[in-house]
Design a protein around this motif. Structure first.
Motif, mmCIF file in Angstrom:
data_model
loop_
_atom_site.group_PDB
_atom_site.id
_atom_site.type_symbol
_atom_site.label_atom_id
_atom_site.label_comp_id
_atom_site.label_asym_id
_atom_site.label_seq_id
_atom_site.Cartn_x
_atom_site.Cartn_y
_atom_site.Cartn_z
ATOM 1 N N TYR A 86 19.683 9.837 -22.853
ATOM 2 C CA TYR A 86 19.362 11.193 -21.881
ATOM 3 C C TYR A 86 20.425 10.546 -20.756
ATOM 4 O O TYR A 86 20.825 12.327 -20.430
ATOM 5 N N GLY A 87 20.439 9.800 -20.515
ATOM 6 C CA GLY A 87 21.694 10.095 -19.185
ATOM 7 C C GLY A 87 23.578 10.066 -19.361
ATOM 8 O O GLY A 87 23.676 10.288 -18.575
ATOM 9 N N ILE A 88 23.122 9.729 -20.289
ATOM 10 C CA ILE A 88 23.951 10.158 -21.140
ATOM 11 C C ILE A 88 24.383 11.755 -21.456
ATOM 12 O O ILE A 88 26.305 12.204 -22.474
ATOM 13 N N LEU A 89 23.468 12.554 -21.448
ATOM 14 C CA LEU A 89 23.950 13.884 -22.087
ATOM 15 C C LEU A 89 24.701 14.854 -21.764
ATOM 16 O O LEU A 89 24.880 15.825 -22.508
ATOM 17 N N SER A 90 23.813 14.929 -19.748
ATOM 18 C CA SER A 90 25.084 15.764 -19.546
ATOM 19 C C SER A 90 25.046 14.678 -18.060
ATOM 20 O O SER A 90 25.232 13.719 -18.394
ATOM 21 N N ASP A 91 26.156 15.979 -17.122
ATOM 22 C CA ASP A 91 25.747 15.187 -15.872
ATOM 23 C C ASP A 91 25.010 14.794 -14.900
ATOM 24 O O ASP A 91 24.934 15.367 -13.323
ATOM 25 N N TYR A 92 23.765 16.348 -15.228
ATOM 26 C CA TYR A 92 22.354 16.050 -14.395
ATOM 27 C C TYR A 92 21.537 14.714 -13.740
ATOM 28 O O TYR A 92 20.916 14.721 -12.837
ATOM 29 N N GLU A 93 21.520 13.959 -14.888
ATOM 30 C CA GLU A 93 20.709 13.174 -14.928
ATOM 31 C C GLU A 93 21.448 11.786 -15.005
ATOM 32 O O GLU A 93 20.911 10.881 -15.330
ATOM 33 N N ILE B 280 12.291 8.406 2.576
ATOM 34 C CA ILE B 280 13.295 8.457 1.646
ATOM 35 C C ILE B 280 12.925 6.615 1.451
ATOM 36 O O ILE B 280 13.834 6.058 2.329
ATOM 37 N N PHE B 281 13.897 5.662 0.644
ATOM 38 C CA PHE B 281 13.073 4.674 0.189
ATOM 39 C C PHE B 281 14.648 4.097 -0.598
ATOM 40 O O PHE B 281 14.847 2.931 0.055
ATOM 41 N N ARG B 282 15.354 5.004 -0.677
ATOM 42 C CA ARG B 282 17.048 4.650 -1.621
ATOM 43 C C ARG B 282 18.277 5.812 -1.917
ATOM 44 O O ARG B 282 17.033 6.488 -2.758
ATOM 45 N N GLN B 283 18.227 6.004 -0.808
ATOM 46 C CA GLN B 283 19.800 6.954 -1.783
ATOM 47 C C GLN B 283 21.409 7.078 -1.069
ATOM 48 O O GLN B 283 21.284 5.962 -0.029
ATOM 49 N N PRO B 284 21.998 6.311 -1.978
ATOM 50 C CA PRO B 284 22.220 7.213 -3.881
ATOM 51 C C PRO B 284 21.181 6.344 -4.627
ATOM 52 O O PRO B 284 20.925 4.809 -4.295
ATOM 53 N N SER B 285 20.422 6.516 -5.393
ATOM 54 C CA SER B 285 19.651 5.541 -6.534
ATOM 55 C C SER B 285 20.037 5.087 -7.812
ATOM 56 O O SER B 285 19.767 4.738 -8.276
ATOM 57 N N ASN B 286 21.786 5.718 -8.372
ATOM 58 C CA ASN B 286 22.757 5.616 -9.229
ATOM 59 C C ASN B 286 21.735 6.716 -9.899
ATOM 60 O O ASN B 286 21.671 5.565 -11.988
ATOM 61 N N ASN C 40 0.815 -1.764 -0.126
ATOM 62 C CA ASN C 40 -0.188 0.014 -0.261
ATOM 63 C C ASN C 40 0.896 0.700 0.316
ATOM 64 O O ASN C 40 0.262 2.180 1.265
ATOM 65 N N HIS C 41 2.177 1.313 -0.765
ATOM 66 C CA HIS C 41 2.491 2.398 -1.096
ATOM 67 C C HIS C 41 3.405 2.465 -2.550
ATOM 68 O O HIS C 41 3.042 1.765 -3.299
ATOM 69 N N LEU C 42 3.492 3.917 -2.459
ATOM 70 C CA LEU C 42 4.397 4.428 -4.541
ATOM 71 C C LEU C 42 5.328 4.470 -3.967
ATOM 72 O O LEU C 42 5.831 5.067 -2.670
ATOM 73 N N VAL C 43 6.318 3.931 -4.690
ATOM 74 C CA VAL C 43 7.575 4.601 -5.301
ATOM 75 C C VAL C 43 7.841 4.746 -6.478
ATOM 76 O O VAL C 43 7.069 5.003 -7.428
ATOM 77 N N TRP C 44 9.006 6.026 -6.359
ATOM 78 C CA TRP C 44 9.041 6.832 -7.906
ATOM 79 C C TRP C 44 10.716 7.709 -7.581
ATOM 80 O O TRP C 44 11.176 8.145 -6.456
ATOM 81 N N SER C 45 10.319 8.017 -8.707
ATOM 82 C CA SER C 45 12.606 8.507 -8.484
ATOM 83 C C SER C 45 12.121 10.435 -8.541
ATOM 84 O O SER C 45 11.553 10.445 -9.207
ATOM 85 N N ASP C 46 13.683 10.119 -7.688
ATOM 86 C CA ASP C 46 13.722 12.182 -7.972
ATOM 87 C C ASP C 46 15.350 11.850 -8.526
ATOM 88 O O ASP C 46 16.202 12.296 -8.222
ATOM 89 N N ILE C 47 15.387 12.268 -9.822
ATOM 90 C CA ILE C 47 16.555 11.548 -10.501
ATOM 91 C C ILE C 47 17.437 12.168 -10.323
ATOM 92 O O ILE C 47 18.890 11.877 -9.965
ATOM 93 N N PRO C 48 17.577 13.516 -10.593
ATOM 94 C CA PRO C 48 18.288 14.244 -10.483
ATOM 95 C C PRO C 48 19.373 14.986 -8.563
ATOM 96 O O PRO C 48 20.435 14.434 -8.214
ATOM 97 N N ASN C 49 18.461 14.758 -7.758
ATOM 98 C CA ASN C 49 18.519 14.492 -6.159
ATOM 99 C C ASN C 49 18.886 12.966 -6.130
ATOM 100 O O ASN C 49 18.997 12.578 -4.370
ATOM 101 N N GLN C 50 19.343 11.868 -6.949
ATOM 102 C CA GLN C 50 19.917 10.536 -6.911
ATOM 103 C C GLN C 50 18.912 9.599 -5.754
ATOM 104 O O GLN C 50 19.811 9.133 -4.612
#
Length: 304
Positions: free
Chosen positions: A138-145, A67-73, A44-54
């Motif tokens: 998208y994940g290798i275009l910059s260091d943001y994601e 927090i479910f996981r950090q860092p998240s790669n 009964n929970h939702l998990v989602w990503s906050d990509i730039p914040n790892q």
């Protein structure tokens, strides 16, 4: 076409899919780029990503956000397999992983033909246990994601992974930027978003459809629908076969024949969405810095 504060009704059929009195709820804000929501029905929970914040976040109806996981790669899209394990696409490590029930991590895919993947983006699991994922850059275009790098793959592909034998097979190799993907309720059709227009207005902003043959081959490639505001990113289907897509102005809903039924307006650009709640009739929406939800009058296709 009719509009109100939340809905844009293009086809009368859309009225039966929405709850007119429902309101769009902001459940959390504070992300840099919210993505990849997946509902855990048993917990009964939702998990989602906050990509730039790892980080990967968890929302529960009773306890709010943690927090479910950090860092998240730099994890992006998620789903669950038939055993209820979390399957994740990681930009930072350029791999697809599985979180085992004891919390340990198993690497399912990180290369193809001896070269590293680009940056796995979104993922779905078929009832036969095979894992289908997209691999744009998208994940290798910059260091943001993720981490800036040159692609090692000559193309940006849709892959089919058989976790039983570890086989990774490129199923479609002519996308500009393959993104969200979803099966129809009977798994006879695979829908894949092409978000190439995100970095070049001349490129597609549409969703392609393929017939699934023998559970592993795709045929009858066609454009299913186009997005008229922003790009298609994450997509999901409901049990009636309608397709719900992220877009620049909210969520767009398409009938199985590809016609636009209507929109749900969201204040921020939508990246991804999923159905959840005890009856899978609550649409959870990851949109830029926030997580939203709204109740609908349909049931989402089953995810464990």
């Amino acid at each position: 076409m009719a509009k109100n504060a939340i809905y844009d009704i293009h086809d009368p059929r859309f009225i039966k899919l929405i709850v007119g009195s429902a309101r769009l709820e902001e459940l959390y804000s504070g992300c840099r780029w919210a993505e990849g929501p997946v509902w855990f029905s048993d917990a009964n929970h939702l998990v989602w990503s906050d990509i730039p914040n790892q980080r990967i976040l968890r929302w529960t109806p009773e306890g709010g956000v943690s927090i479910f996981r950090q860092p998240s790669n730099f994890a992006n899209g998620h789903t669950r397999d038939r055993q209820g394990r979390l399957i994740s696409c990681e930009h930072g490590t350029r791999r697809v992983t599985r979180t085992e029930l004891d919390g340990s991590i198993t690497v399912l895919a990180e290369s193809y033909n001896g070269r590293r993947l680009n940056s796995p983006n979104d993922v779905v699991v078929r009832s036969d246990g095979t894992i289908w994922f997209t691999d744009p850059t998208y994940g290798i275009l910059s260091d943001y994601e993720g981490y800036r790098a040159e692609p090692e793959q000559a193309t940006r592909n849709v892959y089919r992974l058989d976790p039983q034998i570890g086989e990774v097979e490129a199923i479609v190799m002519d996308f500009n930027q393959p993104n969200g993907l979803a099966f129809s309720p009977d798994e006879g059709t695979l829908y894949v978003a092409d978000s190439g227009a995100s970095h070049d207005e001349r490129l597609p902003r549409h969703i392609r459809a393929f017939d699934v043959v023998d559970g592993r081959r795709l045929e009858n490639d066609r454009v299913f629908a186009s997005i008229d505001d922003g790009i298609p990113d994450g997509i999901r289907t409901d049990l009636a076969g309608n397709l719900w897509s992220s877009a620049g102005d909210g969520v767009h809903c398409f009938a199985p024949d590809g016609s636009l039924l209507g929109k749900i307006f969201v204040p921020q650009t939508v990246a991804n969405l999923t159905f959840g709640g005890p009856r899978r009739n609550r649409l959870f929406i990851a949109a830029t810095s926030s997580l939203y939800s709204i109740y609908v009058a349909v049931t989402g296709t089953q995810v464990p």
